[in-house]
Scaffold this motif. Structure first.
Motif, mmCIF file in Angstrom:
data_model
loop_
_atom_site.group_PDB
_atom_site.id
_atom_site.type_symbol
_atom_site.label_atom_id
_atom_site.label_comp_id
_atom_site.label_asym_id
_atom_site.label_seq_id
_atom_site.Cartn_x
_atom_site.Cartn_y
_atom_site.Cartn_z
ATOM 1 N N GLU A 1 -5.914 -11.282 -20.874
ATOM 2 C CA GLU A 1 -4.909 -10.794 -19.847
ATOM 3 C C GLU A 1 -4.437 -9.331 -19.911
ATOM 4 N N GLU A 2 -4.692 -9.023 -20.985
ATOM 5 C CA GLU A 2 -4.192 -7.576 -21.199
ATOM 6 C C GLU A 2 -5.482 -6.707 -21.039
ATOM 7 N N GLN A 3 -6.563 -7.011 -21.062
ATOM 8 C CA GLN A 3 -7.625 -6.209 -20.565
ATOM 9 C C GLN A 3 -7.783 -6.307 -19.142
ATOM 10 N N PHE B 1 -5.306 -6.853 -16.888
ATOM 11 C CA PHE B 1 -4.281 -5.946 -16.393
ATOM 12 C C PHE B 1 -4.418 -4.586 -16.429
ATOM 13 N N TYR B 2 -5.035 -4.311 -17.585
ATOM 14 C CA TYR B 2 -5.316 -2.709 -17.772
ATOM 15 C C TYR B 2 -6.468 -2.296 -16.923
ATOM 16 N N LEU B 3 -7.311 -2.855 -16.556
ATOM 17 C CA LEU B 3 -8.323 -2.749 -15.672
ATOM 18 C C LEU B 3 -7.669 -2.457 -14.034
ATOM 19 N N LYS B 4 -7.154 -3.639 -13.926
ATOM 20 C CA LYS B 4 -6.593 -3.563 -12.515
ATOM 21 C C LYS B 4 -5.492 -2.739 -12.218
ATOM 22 N N SER B 5 -4.779 -2.468 -13.435
ATOM 23 C CA SER B 5 -3.864 -1.166 -13.082
ATOM 24 C C SER B 5 -4.574 0.070 -12.696
ATOM 25 N N ARG B 6 -5.807 0.207 -12.831
ATOM 26 C CA ARG B 6 -6.570 1.487 -12.496
ATOM 27 C C ARG B 6 -7.294 1.124 -11.288
ATOM 28 N N GLY B 7 -6.859 0.151 -10.379
ATOM 29 C CA GLY B 7 -7.258 0.004 -9.134
ATOM 30 C C GLY B 7 -8.408 -0.958 -8.885
ATOM 31 N N LEU B 8 -9.156 -1.746 -9.962
ATOM 32 C CA LEU B 8 -10.185 -2.421 -9.902
ATOM 33 C C LEU B 8 -9.564 -3.964 -9.497
ATOM 34 N N THR B 9 -10.266 -4.622 -8.763
ATOM 35 C CA THR B 9 -9.885 -5.761 -8.289
ATOM 36 C C THR B 9 -10.018 -6.884 -9.546
ATOM 37 N N GLU B 10 -9.588 -8.071 -9.473
ATOM 38 C CA GLU B 10 -9.835 -8.940 -10.452
ATOM 39 C C GLU B 10 -11.203 -9.180 -10.743
#
Lengths: 260, 466
Positions: free
Chosen positions: B413-415, B417-426
């Motif tokens: 979940e942390e990974q 969240f991290y990637l999504k927080s940079r604008g990547l979709t799920e």
């Protein structure tokens, strides 16, 4: 583009049924540097993570708008693409994915399918930004945060911020674990971005980083609320007199957790 | 045969099929007459006909494997064992029947050949319909033929090695292949010759309930080098098909062979393959084995290190989605001193899929100074998916070093969240984590295949997140 504005009203956040942030009001505009200070365990990082949409945190009430758009209605990636950035206290490691690949994917996610960043231009800009943050060029090809020291991770967060160019950035304990030189480098990275089109919210335990990034507004958070807001002089006063002074002045009973 | 649930249809891009254009087939079922008919059709020497008939007996005697996946729905009487798609074999694509050529065009084979391959073989059901090798490689003495032609053109070399690495007695499916084999590749690289660009074979099943039994034999002479790549796809039918190949490789002193597979069979194909190499003194054998498709794969590429200082490297990935079981792994058999092996396995289970790593490291007697390293990593997407690791170690000489590492992780979940927080979709974030996970594999592929691999994984991941 209009000056960015982040408006938070009465925000309440819970973790596993326990309310941590108990009604927070804050407005950050482009060109402003806000600092939220406070002892550990008062909900600063919970607030930052919830604002970005971390699934472990539940918003119990209140609102958070970026440029008039409701952040709380958006998925995490939508918040990012709307212009919100969170520099994390504990950035995740992604094995097998190079920093450069990750950054370019993230940048293109913002730009949309029909307007990808040309590869050469991207690498040129990335190298330039890495130089100004004193990051070894080999980090472009290293896997995201894997095997990075604490300081390298933090500088990598600032590098991402610099490449992605958000409208409002929240820096969660960006100074923790950094030596003074690293704090200066990080601060310089933030200062270079400051403009009418970019607002910053620095979450920190210590006043030290504020010597290098001049805040326009300083807030103190205790027990899930902002208990005092003032200009930069508040940070200096806290440095000189400690959180206990403010706690006692405000008549708050709860003990402060100690941190090295 | 019972009708298995059609799985993964929406993600599988190669599920189209041509009408039946075959000029001959042996009908369903397996009898000595079928084996005779295949051998006669091919005009084979007596020894091969006898080899086939003996292999059929072994096949009928041997029990089904008591390990691996569920084979209870595999009915040998429902399969067509030989189907001849065309009476001609092209050396230019113009010579290939239009319909079949169009299929290979859709699969991108002629284009890949023009761009970056030294030679291409294309097999359609039972026979190779196109075969070509670049003139400069041919001039260096490299032989790259379909296996049937090699039997005719190089009978002595062929007979010297054929069936010696994987004898019919080895296992039930090796016996089956030995009885009904058709097509496949034959490669001989002379002493000191290095093929700098890859040779490729592409295997396509077209007919329903088809059995494809190609047989590949590669001989890399002393100080020589070759890289062979194979890909495979099939149409989606409600009934199952069977792919059961045998691959035999001899890597002589100081020689080097790399065998890369990107297996993307349709989700109604049983893929039961025996792949084995013998590595002589200071030879290197590398299996780069990617398993994405099929209903059930059972495949454990092996290296028998028989010469001092031989080296084995197996890099295997398995992706199992809905209704799929990838029972894959590797065998490193150390039979000489100072031999070294590394096995890296990366398994991904998602949408109820199942992966099994099944591996063997064997140290024989008098193999002092030998080393083996096994690394198995598994990534599980959801609670309904399953992954097992079954490593077996046999050590008859304790003057050796053995390392084994295994990790099982969930997409964190942390990974995400991290990637999504940079604008990547799920979906983008998940894909990035998966691509990172299999990066040790993709980085070993030639660039063009790495691109293809990324594309396949991307297709596999569509709809894999909620």
């Amino acid at each position: 583009m209009a000056r960015p504005v982040l408006e938070i009203r009465g925000l309440r956040v819970g973790v596993e049924g326990r309310e941590i942030v108990k009604g927070l009001d804050l407005t950050v505009r482009g060109g402003e540097v806000h600092a939220i200070m406070g002892p550990n365990g008062t909900g600063k990082s919970t607030f930052a993570s919830a604002l970005m949409g971390h699934p472990a945190y539940e918003v119990l009430g209140g609102s958070a708008m970026l440029d008039g758009k409701d952040l709380l209605e958006m998925a995490v990636d939508e918040r990012a693409r709307a212009g919100l950035f969170l520099a994390m206290q504990y950035p995740a490691e992604i094995a097998g994915v190079s920093n450069a690949n990750f950054l370019r994917t993230a940048l293109n996610a913002r730009r949309g399918e029909d307007d990808p960043m040309p590869v050469l231009k991207f690498h040129k800009e990335l190298q330039q930004k890495m130089r100004s943050l004193a990051i070894d060029p080999v980090f472009a090809e290293r896997y995201v945060n894997e095997g990075f020291s604490g300081g390298e991770k933090k500088r990598n967060e600032i590098l991402q911020m610099s490449v992605l160019g958000p409208r409002i950035a929240v820096l969660d304990e960006i100074d923790s674990g950094l030596d003074i030189d690293a704090v200066k480098v990080v601060a310089q990275g933030v200062n270079e971005m400051l403009s009418e089109n970019f607002g910053v919210l620095i979450i920190t335990h210590y006043q030290r980083i504020l010597n290098f990034i001049k805040p326009t507004n300083v807030h103190v958070m205790m027990q899930g609320r902002i208990v005092r807001s003032a200009g930069p002089e508040l940070a200096e006063e806290l440095e000189a007199r400690g959180y206990e002074w403010l706690r006692d002045a405000l008549g708050i009973e709860e003990p402060l957790s100690q941190e090295a | 045969m019972s009708k298995p649930e059609i799985t993964g249809v929406e993600e599988y891009q190669y599920g189209f099929h041509d009408r039946d254009v075959s000029v001959f087939n042996t009908g369903k079922g397996l009898r000595p007459e079928v084996v005779e008919a295949i051998s006669k059709m091919k005009g084979e020497p007596d020894w091969m006909r006898e080899f086939r008939l003996r292999s059929l007996e072994i096949f009928l005697e041997k029990p089904m494997p008591n390990f691996g996946g569920n084979l209870s729905d595999l009915n040998f009487e429902d399969i067509t064992y030989y189907r001849r798609p065309s009476d001609q074999k092209g050396r230019t694509w113009e010579d290939v029947p239009t319909e079949i050529k169009d299929t290979f065009e859709k699969l991108g084979i002629p284009e890949a050949e023009r761009k970056f391959l030294a030679g291409v073989s294309a097999q359609y059901d039972s026979e190779v319909v196109y075969h070509n090798i670049r003139k400069d490689l041919e001039d260096m003495g490299i032989v790259f033929l379909d296996t049937d032609s090699a039997l005719r053109e190089f009978p002595e070399l062929f007979r010297e090695y054929f069936g010696t690495i994987v004898p019919p007695e080895d296992n039930k499916f090796a016996a089956l292949n030995s009885a009904v084999w058709s097509g496949g590749s034959f490669i001989y690289v002379p002493k000191g010759v290095e093929a700098k660009v890859p040779l490729q074979a592409y295997f396509r099943i077209n007919a329903s309930q088809m059995g494809q039994f190609e047989r590949t034999l590669i001989i890399v002479d002393e100080d020589a080098m070759v890289h062979y790549v194979e890909g495979c796809t099939a149409p989606i039918y409600s009934e199952s098909s069977l792919h059961s190949a045998v691959v035999e490789i001899v890597v002589k002193k100081n020689a080097r062979c790399r065998y890369t597979t990107i297996q993307n069979w349709a989700p109604n194909v049983y893929n039961l393959v025996t792949k084995r190499a013998v590595a002589h003194e200071h030879a290197t054998m590398e299996w780069i084995d990617g398993n994405i498709g099929s209903q059930l794969t059972m495949k454990y590429p092996s290296v028998y290190m028989v010469g001092e200082g031989a080296h084995a490297h197996v890099l295997s990935i398995a992706v199992a989605g809905r209704g799929q079981h990838q029972d894959a792994g590797a065998k490193a058999v150390h039979l000489a001193p100072n031999t070294t092996s590394t096995i890296i396995s990366k398994s991904i289970s998602r949408a109820g899929g199942r992966t099994t790593y099944r591996g063997l490291v064997h140290f024989g007697e008098n193999v002092q100074g030998s080393k083996a390293k096994v690394n198995c990593d598994t990534l599980i997407f959801d609670d309904g998916s399953k992954a097992d690791t079954i490593p077996v170690n046999e050590v008859l000489d304790n003057r050796v070093t053995m390392e084994h590492e295994a990790t099982v992780s969930k997409v964190s979940e942390e990974q995400l969240f991290y990637l999504k927080s940079r604008g990547l979709t799920e979906e983008e974030a998940t894909r990035m984590i998966v691509m990172g996970f299999i990066e040790p594999f993709t980085k070993e592929l030639p660039m063009e295949y790495a691109v293809e691999m990324n594309r396949l994984i991307k297709l596999e991941m569509v709809g894999s997140v909620g």
